[in-house]
Design a protein around this motif. Structure first.
Motif, mmCIF file in Angstrom:
data_model
loop_
_atom_site.group_PDB
_atom_site.id
_atom_site.type_symbol
_atom_site.label_atom_id
_atom_site.label_comp_id
_atom_site.label_asym_id
_atom_site.label_seq_id
_atom_site.Cartn_x
_atom_site.Cartn_y
_atom_site.Cartn_z
ATOM 1 N N SER A 160 0.824 -1.211 0.000
ATOM 2 C CA SER A 160 0.000 0.000 0.000
ATOM 3 C C SER A 160 0.856 1.259 0.000
ATOM 4 O O SER A 160 0.494 2.282 -0.595
ATOM 5 C CB SER A 160 -0.930 0.006 1.208
ATOM 6 N N ALA A 177 1.907 1.824 -3.539
ATOM 7 C CA ALA A 177 0.728 2.235 -4.309
ATOM 8 C C ALA A 177 0.419 3.711 -4.065
ATOM 9 O O ALA A 177 0.082 4.457 -4.995
ATOM 10 C CB ALA A 177 -0.468 1.374 -3.940
ATOM 11 N N ALA A 178 0.551 4.150 -2.800
ATOM 12 C CA ALA A 178 0.318 5.558 -2.491
ATOM 13 C C ALA A 178 1.371 6.435 -3.150
ATOM 14 O O ALA A 178 1.059 7.521 -3.664
ATOM 15 C CB ALA A 178 0.331 5.760 -0.975
ATOM 16 N N THR A 216 -4.685 3.198 -7.036
ATOM 17 C CA THR A 216 -5.401 2.270 -6.159
ATOM 18 C C THR A 216 -5.722 1.021 -6.953
ATOM 19 O O THR A 216 -5.682 1.027 -8.201
ATOM 20 C CB THR A 216 -6.709 2.886 -5.634
ATOM 21 N N GLU A 234 0.562 6.852 -6.645
ATOM 22 C CA GLU A 234 -0.720 7.540 -6.809
ATOM 23 C C GLU A 234 -1.735 6.697 -7.579
ATOM 24 O O GLU A 234 -2.394 7.159 -8.513
ATOM 25 C CB GLU A 234 -0.526 8.898 -7.500
ATOM 26 N N ASP A 241 -8.600 -0.335 -7.324
ATOM 27 C CA ASP A 241 -9.826 -0.104 -8.097
ATOM 28 C C ASP A 241 -9.535 0.656 -9.394
ATOM 29 O O ASP A 241 -10.092 0.336 -10.452
ATOM 30 C CB ASP A 241 -10.837 0.676 -7.254
ATOM 31 N N SER A 242 -8.665 1.661 -9.314
ATOM 32 C CA SER A 242 -8.336 2.419 -10.527
ATOM 33 C C SER A 242 -7.586 1.542 -11.527
ATOM 34 O O SER A 242 -7.764 1.674 -12.742
ATOM 35 C CB SER A 242 -7.491 3.646 -10.173
#
Length: 514
Positions: free
Chosen positions: A210, A213-214, A219, A217, A221-222
């Motif tokens: 995570s 992923a942050a 997610t 930028e 879902d994206s």
């Protein structure tokens, strides 16, 4: 000052003098922070030298892995790995300074080109040293997060990198015109390989952590939404990028941690399983394009099955290979890929496994009864009459399946297969032929055309009888030899003979009805 730094850096880019590069890289950061013009040009020249330095350090690490004792800097009690880590940290610091320099560029057009150069630099760093510092299943080091954070600043998206679109675009933008010289082409190929591996690793960590992923930028879902939009071709492209970590089809896997590549392939397939795609338009051009795109990925997975250091990894590689074939590809591409791999594969055991996959597909494609094809039993003739919907039937229930069997039982040179070297694929091919013969005869069908007079005569004269003759000669030779190996091979030949004799009986019975 800049020219002096680069000349000195080039001078000390050798395994024994890498430690002297550390203050030079740190000095380079100071120089960049003071540049007032032509920053992009200076960075392009500097990045080539820095990447060469990084490759040299990575190459030394590869050599150290084969040795048990820790290596030290000559004349100093400093471990080489510590030097290499410091070099990486300082190069990442250069990238951070370059980012600040990009912000100071006044013209948008110049800033965008500058950012593209920085993005390619970051991807190549990840591709060169990524797996050495961030192994599968371990915590991702801060330096990796710092690099991934630069990707959005450079206008690079993990999704577009994973599907390969941005990799190609960035390479074209950041590469000077190639005149066709061998060295220049090799440099472009190296750049593409490193950038692709860097993109694959960035995607793997973004999907696994995570924090990364942050930094990127994105997610989950994206990412799913993006792959849904790209469709089946996007999944195939993502698999091509993921398998870049496994090496090429003609060499052993290059990755020190091929498990990372397999894990990324597995994650991509998990994403694909959760998506709903529109019915694939199986036009000939689209079908051929999809087949050509996925073949390198399948060949890389094949390579893992052959060369992986552990049984577990080989099993995982083959399981993922089957999953790609069964879950990603539409039927036409599935058949063409298996046919191509069977024809071109040089490993007999793999050819045998591919033929077993073919048989599984034939079983799945076989209708439960003739009425499901829209015709009564009386419309299907044992003598080989064609069905009205033969053109729209599964490729696994057409005469092409006999061509696949023939490519193994009657190779391109026209001679019988080389036994005992090819005994595994021959056994699988004969088993597949027997299965189709029995299924067609018992169901009074002829979907594959196997029961036509022409195909029965061809199988008898070109496949089965020459094969029987070779086996009889080999059996005689083995009986004259002693040893456990000869005894084991004798049992294998006996098993193959029993299947061949059964095929000849079925063949003769079918011919008797004509």
């Amino acid at each position: 000052m800049f020219a002096a730094f680069m000349e000195a850096l080039n001078m000390y880019t050798t395994p024994l003098t890498l430690i002297y590069c550390i203050p030079l890289i740190q000095g380079l950061s100071l120089v960049f922070s003071r540049l007032q013009r032509r920053q992009a040009q200076f960075f392009q020249e500097a990045s080539e030298g820095l990447l060469t330095l990084l490759r040299s350090a990575a190459h030394v690490d590869d050599d150290d892995e084969e040795e048990e004792d820790e290596e030290f800097v000559p004349g100093m009690e400093i471990p080489l790995k510590q030097v290499h880590a410091a070099i990486l940290d300082d190069i990442v610091e250069v990238a951070q300074v370059v980012r600040e320099t990009c912000d100071a560029v006044h013209f948008d057009e110049h800033r965008e080109a500058f950012q593209q150069q920085l993005g390619m630099f970051v991807l190549q760093i990840l591709g060169i040293v990524g797996e050495k510092i961030a192994h599968s299943g371990k915590e991702v080091p801060p330096v990796v997060i710092q690099l991934v954070e630069l990707l959005p600043f450079c206008g690079l998206s993990v999704l577009l990198l994973l599907t390969g679109d941005q990799i190609k675009a960035v390479i074209e933008i950041t590469t000077n015109d190639v005149t066709g010289c061998g060295d220049e082409l090799a440099q472009v190929d190296q750049k593409k390989l490193e950038a692709t591996k860097g993109s694959a690793l960035a995607a793997y960590w973004a999907l696994s952590t995570s924090q990364v992923a942050a930094a990127a930028e994105i997610t989950l879902d994206s990412l799913k939404e993006g792959l849904q939009f790209t469709g089946r071709k996007g999944i195939v492209a993502a698999l091509s990028v993921a398998t870049s970590l496994l090496g090429s089809s003609s060499h052993r896997p290059l990755s020190l941690m091929p498990a990372t590549g397999l894990a990324l392939v597995d994650k991509v397939l998990e994403l694909a399983a959760s998506l709903e795609f529109c019915t694939f338009d199986e036009e000939e051009d689209d079908d051929l394009d999809l087949t050509l795109r996925i073949l390198p990925a399948l060949q890389s997975l094949q390579n893992v099955v052959v060369y992986a250091p552990s049984i577990e990894m080989r099993r995982q590689g083959y399981a993922l290979f089957k999953k790609v074939i069964e879950d990603v590809l539409p039927e036409t591409s599935r058949f063409k890929c298996l046919q191509k791999l069977i024809n071109d594969c040089i490993y007999p055991s793999l050819v045998s496994l591919h033929l077993i996959c073919m048989k599984d597909e034939v079983v799945k494609a076989w209708p439960r009864n003739p009425q499901q094809q829209g015709e009564p039993n009386s419309a299907i003739h044992l003598a080989g009459g064609k069905q009205q919907d033969r053109d729209t039937a599964s490729h696994f229930l057409k005469e092409e399946i006999l061509e696949v069997i023939g490519s193994v039982l009657r190779p391109k040179n026209g001679a019988p297969p080389d036994l005992p070297a090819q005994i595994d694929p021959v056994q699988s091919a004969v088993n597949l032929y027997r299965f189709i013969l029995i299924r067609e005869s018992s169901g009074k069908t002829n979907y594959t055309g196997v029961l036509s007079k022409e195909n029965l005569a061809k199988a008898r004269s070109q496949w089965l009888l020459p094969l029987r003759e070779v086996m009889e000669g080999l059996s005689q030779q083995l009986r004259e030899e002693d040893g456990d190996m000869s005894a084991d091979m004798g049992l294998a030949i006996d098993s193959l003979q029993s299947v061949v004799y059964r095929c000849l009986e079925l063949n003769e019975e079918a011919l008797a009805y004509l």
